[in-house]
Scaffold this active site. Structure first.
Site, short mmCIF file in Angstrom:
data_model
loop_
_atom_site.label_atom_id
_atom_site.label_comp_id
_atom_site.label_asym_id
_atom_site.label_seq_id
_atom_site.Cartn_x
_atom_site.Cartn_y
_atom_site.Cartn_z
N THR A 28 0.86 -1.19 0.00
CA THR A 28 0.00 0.00 0.00
C THR A 28 0.89 1.23 0.00
O THR A 28 1.94 1.27 0.64
CB THR A 28 -0.95 0.03 1.23
N GLY A 35 2.47 2.58 -2.78
CA GLY A 35 3.67 2.18 -3.53
C GLY A 35 4.02 3.13 -4.66
O GLY A 35 4.85 2.80 -5.50
N THR A 36 3.41 4.30 -4.68
CA THR A 36 3.66 5.22 -5.81
C THR A 36 4.87 6.11 -5.57
O THR A 36 5.34 6.78 -6.47
CB THR A 36 2.44 6.13 -6.07
N GLY A 88 8.24 7.31 -2.46
CA GLY A 88 8.97 7.09 -1.20
C GLY A 88 9.35 5.64 -0.93
O GLY A 88 9.82 4.91 -1.81
N TYR A 138 -0.45 11.60 15.12
CA TYR A 138 0.31 10.70 14.22
C TYR A 138 0.99 9.61 15.04
O TYR A 138 0.92 8.42 14.72
CB TYR A 138 1.34 11.53 13.44
N1 LIG Z 1 9.58 9.71 5.64
C1 LIG Z 1 9.77 9.56 6.92
O1 LIG Z 1 10.65 10.22 7.52
C2 LIG Z 1 8.95 8.54 7.70
C3 LIG Z 1 9.40 8.19 8.98
C4 LIG Z 1 8.71 7.21 9.69
C5 LIG Z 1 7.62 6.59 9.13
N2 LIG Z 1 7.19 6.95 7.89
C6 LIG Z 1 6.06 6.22 7.32
O2 LIG Z 1 6.44 5.61 6.10
C7 LIG Z 1 5.31 5.38 5.28
C8 LIG Z 1 5.61 5.78 3.86
O3 LIG Z 1 5.81 7.18 3.79
P1 LIG Z 1 6.92 7.87 2.89
O4 LIG Z 1 7.81 8.60 3.80
O5 LIG Z 1 7.47 6.93 1.91
O6 LIG Z 1 6.02 9.01 2.20
P2 LIG Z 1 5.69 9.38 0.70
O7 LIG Z 1 6.92 9.49 -0.13
O8 LIG Z 1 4.78 10.56 0.79
O9 LIG Z 1 4.85 8.12 0.18
C9 LIG Z 1 3.62 7.82 0.75
C10 LIG Z 1 2.91 6.81 -0.10
O10 LIG Z 1 1.66 6.50 0.50
C11 LIG Z 1 0.61 6.78 -0.41
N3 LIG Z 1 -0.53 7.24 0.36
C12 LIG Z 1 -0.60 8.27 1.23
N4 LIG Z 1 -1.81 8.32 1.77
C13 LIG Z 1 -2.52 7.31 1.23
C14 LIG Z 1 -3.82 6.83 1.39
N5 LIG Z 1 -4.69 7.42 2.22
N6 LIG Z 1 -4.21 5.75 0.68
C15 LIG Z 1 -3.36 5.13 -0.18
N7 LIG Z 1 -2.11 5.54 -0.38
C16 LIG Z 1 -1.70 6.62 0.32
C17 LIG Z 1 1.17 7.77 -1.41
O11 LIG Z 1 0.55 7.59 -2.65
P3 LIG Z 1 -0.40 8.66 -3.40
O12 LIG Z 1 0.15 10.01 -3.12
O13 LIG Z 1 -0.26 8.23 -4.82
O14 LIG Z 1 -1.73 8.45 -2.83
C18 LIG Z 1 2.62 7.31 -1.49
O15 LIG Z 1 2.74 6.24 -2.39
C19 LIG Z 1 4.15 6.12 5.95
O16 LIG Z 1 3.34 5.21 6.66
C20 LIG Z 1 4.85 7.05 6.91
O17 LIG Z 1 4.04 7.39 8.01
C21 LIG Z 1 7.83 7.92 7.16
#
Ligand SMILES: NC(=O)c1ccc[n+]([C@@H]2O[C@H](COP(=O)([O-])OP(=O)(O)OC[C@H]3O[C@@H](n4cnc5c(N)ncnc54)[C@H](OP(=O)(O)O)[C@@H]3O)[C@@H](O)[C@H]2O)c1
Length: 251
Positions: free
Chosen positions: A12, A14-15, A17, A150
């Site tokens: 989920t 996967g587009t 990050g 969060y």
């Molecule tokens: N980056 C950090 O520093 C960090 C640290 C700790 C944990 N995390 C966690 O890591 C996970 C991935 O985040 P990321 O940092 O890779 O961010 P990201 O680059 O913004 O990617 C997030 C991904 O989730 C999708 N997405 C967001 N909301 C969604 C929804 N309601 N339904 C379906 N898809 C959704 C987005 O796709 P679309 O935009 O195409 O919908 C995108 O593919 C998250 O759970 C985040 O809380 C991130």
């Protein structure tokens, strides 16, 4: 060696990050991958970049009606999911006084209900020997201002790792979590912060990190590959920190 040869993974978010990097890593290791995202535009773009071993489903992790459609949509491509990475998400960052009910519901619907019901819906497609990976955050270890909803939602996900693991043992399905530190992704774009606020945060945070850098999405992807593969065949119910020591060291 292709560690996920003949396996199918469902990721989920996967587009972009970490989810996108993980899809790439899994495909490079022989898997077929199904990714989700919220819009046709982002999903199609990602699938095009990932190539012939990827398909996409437009599905909002914060919408139960979308989640309850997942099984049918997945079955158009496969009857078996060997690896489930529940990754979609972001936070809304606000002070206790200023958090709105809308923000609270958005974050809990996506991260808590979304995670629970995604696992519930995909689990019947998962054979013995499968692997479930939930994405949490380092914030549950340290606590930071403006991160209350969060972090609380991710703490619920952290709790699911243990309860799901206990429940899935009899099915011979392993359940683990990855707890990322600050990773260089687009996550801040969904928080409501301005570009200046985002750049200011990155500039302020970087010198405080043990290795003075953000992690790369590929560093999460390699961890997800490890937990998904037979290399982790005796690892069950843990949360693996991939945060460059942020939650456990002080220098
Ligand atoms: N980056 C950090 O520093 C960090 C640290 C700790 C944990 N995390 C966690 O890591 C996970 C991935 O985040 P990321 O940092 O890779 O961010 P990201 O680059 O913004 O990617 C997030 C991904 O989730 C999708 N997405 C967001 N909301 C969604 C929804 N309601 N339904 C379906 N898809 C959704 C987005 O796709 P679309 O935009 O195409 O919908 C995108 O593919 C998250 O759970 C985040 O809380 C991130």
């Amino acid at each position: 060696m292709e560690k996920l040869k003949n396996k199918t993974a469902f990721i989920t978010g996967g587009t972009n990050g970490m989810g996108f990097a993980t899809a790439q890593e899994f495909i490079n290791n022989g898997a077929k991958v199904i990714i989700t995202g919220r819009s046709e535009r982002t999903v199609n773009k990602a699938v095009e970049e990932l190539g012939k071993n990827a398909v996409g489903i437009v599905s909002n992790a914060g919408e139960l009606s979308d989640i309850f459609e997942l099984q049918n949509l997945i079955k158009k491509h496969t009857n078996t999911i060997d690896v489930l990475f529940v990754n979609a998400g972001y936070g809304k960052f606000n002070s206790i006084e200023n958090v709105t009910i809308e923000e609270f519901n958005e974050v809990f619907d996506m991260l808590v209900k979304g995670t629970f019901f995604t696992v519930q819906q995909v689990l019947p497609l998962m054979p013995q020997g499968s692997s479930i990976i939930l994405n949490t955050t380092f914030l549950t270890d340290i606590g930071q201002p403006n991160m209350s909803i969060y972090t609380a939602a991710k703490a619920a996900v952290q709790s699911f790792i243990k309860t799901f693991a206990a429940e899935c043992t009899s099915k011979n399905i392993r359940v683990n979590g990855i707890s990322p530190g600050y990773i260089k992704t687009n996550i801040f774009n969904n928080t409501g912060m301005s570009t200046e606020q985002i750049e200011g945060t990155i500039d302020a945070v970087t010198p405080t990190l043990p290795f003075k850098r953000f992690g790369e999405p590929s560093e999460i992807a390699k961890t997800a590959l490890f937990l998904a593969s037979d290399d982790a065949s005796y690892i069950h119910g843990i949360e693996l920190r991939v945060d460059g020591g942020l939650s456990k060291t002080k220098s």
